[in-house]
Design a protein around this motif. Sequence first.
Motif, PDB file in Angstrom:
ATOM      1  N   LEU A  15       0.945  -1.151  -0.141  1.00  0.00           N
ATOM      2  CA  LEU A  15      -0.036  -0.048  -0.001  1.00  0.00           C
ATOM      3  C   LEU A  15       0.958   1.285   0.011  1.00  0.00           C
ATOM      4  O   LEU A  15       0.607   2.197  -0.622  1.00  0.00           O
ATOM      5  CB  LEU A  15      -1.037   0.015   1.181  1.00  0.00           C
ATOM      6  N   PHE A  16       1.953   1.210   0.925  1.00  0.00           N
ATOM      7  CA  PHE A  16       2.703   2.545   0.825  1.00  0.00           C
ATOM      8  C   PHE A  16       3.546   2.704  -0.499  1.00  0.00           C
ATOM      9  O   PHE A  16       3.577   3.727  -0.858  1.00  0.00           O
ATOM     10  CB  PHE A  16       3.905   2.314   1.995  1.00  0.00           C
ATOM     11  N   THR A  17       4.085   1.570  -1.013  1.00  0.00           N
ATOM     12  CA  THR A  17       4.635   1.489  -2.284  1.00  0.00           C
ATOM     13  C   THR A  17       3.683   2.088  -3.591  1.00  0.00           C
ATOM     14  O   THR A  17       4.194   3.033  -4.406  1.00  0.00           O
ATOM     15  CB  THR A  17       5.267   0.190  -2.721  1.00  0.00           C
ATOM     16  N   GLU A  18       2.489   1.704  -3.444  1.00  0.00           N
ATOM     17  CA  GLU A  18       1.432   2.084  -4.436  1.00  0.00           C
ATOM     18  C   GLU A  18       1.226   3.451  -4.249  1.00  0.00           C
ATOM     19  O   GLU A  18       1.102   4.358  -5.123  1.00  0.00           O
ATOM     20  CB  GLU A  18       0.257   1.305  -4.415  1.00  0.00           C
ATOM     21  N   ALA A  23       1.525   9.329  -5.802  1.00  0.00           N
ATOM     22  CA  ALA A  23       2.010  10.538  -5.637  1.00  0.00           C
ATOM     23  C   ALA A  23       2.965  11.062  -6.802  1.00  0.00           C
ATOM     24  O   ALA A  23       2.813  12.234  -7.180  1.00  0.00           O
ATOM     25  CB  ALA A  23       2.500  10.692  -4.167  1.00  0.00           C
ATOM     26  N   HIS A  24       4.069   9.982  -6.850  1.00  0.00           N
ATOM     27  CA  HIS A  24       4.938  10.435  -8.026  1.00  0.00           C
ATOM     28  C   HIS A  24       4.191  10.898  -9.250  1.00  0.00           C
ATOM     29  O   HIS A  24       4.530  11.722  -9.963  1.00  0.00           O
ATOM     30  CB  HIS A  24       5.980   9.327  -8.236  1.00  0.00           C
ATOM     31  N   ASP A  25       3.233   9.715  -9.574  1.00  0.00           N
ATOM     32  CA  ASP A  25       2.606   9.866 -11.009  1.00  0.00           C
ATOM     33  C   ASP A  25       1.753  11.366 -11.082  1.00  0.00           C
ATOM     34  O   ASP A  25       1.603  12.257 -11.961  1.00  0.00           O
ATOM     35  CB  ASP A  25       1.555   8.861 -11.374  1.00  0.00           C
ATOM     36  N   ARG A  26       1.059  11.774  -9.913  1.00  0.00           N
ATOM     37  CA  ARG A  26       0.408  13.209  -9.962  1.00  0.00           C
ATOM     38  C   ARG A  26       1.269  14.197  -9.756  1.00  0.00           C
ATOM     39  O   ARG A  26       0.948  15.155 -10.626  1.00  0.00           O
ATOM     40  CB  ARG A  26      -0.469  12.951  -8.382  1.00  0.00           C
ATOM     41  N   LEU A  27       2.523  14.123  -9.384  1.00  0.00           N
ATOM     42  CA  LEU A  27       3.397  15.179  -9.375  1.00  0.00           C
ATOM     43  C   LEU A  27       3.846  15.358 -10.815  1.00  0.00           C
ATOM     44  O   LEU A  27       4.127  16.507 -11.236  1.00  0.00           O
ATOM     45  CB  LEU A  27       4.504  15.135  -8.344  1.00  0.00           C
TER      46      LEU A  27
END
Length: 117
Positions: A15-18, A23-27
């Motif tokens: 869950l943390f990795t996803e 968050a990376h994709d949104r940024l």
Amino acid sequence: MTPAHPGLLDEARLLFTEARGLAHDRLKLAALETRLAGQSVVRMLIAGVVAAVMVISTWLALVGMGVVALVVYGGLTAIAALGIAAVVNAAAAAALYFAIRKMSQNLAFPRTVGGPH
């Protein structure tokens, strides 16, 4: 005490990795959209400057046509016709200046703040 279920710990890591990937994709998406917005603003400004130059050249052509008409059909000298065009333009600019100055008083929220009415 019972030891933590190994599946639960793995699920938390997953869950943390996803969440981190999301968050990376949104940024990354926000960065791309920001870049696109910046490029659009630059293109809009360039288009606005080009349009302003075209409007100014059209205005100058219209004034020139008026000057030529005054010379050809009005019997005026070129100097007199240009002088009339200059005075008319200056008067129009002055009228616009005073109109803008009057309207600018509304920018300070005079009735809300309690300024002069």
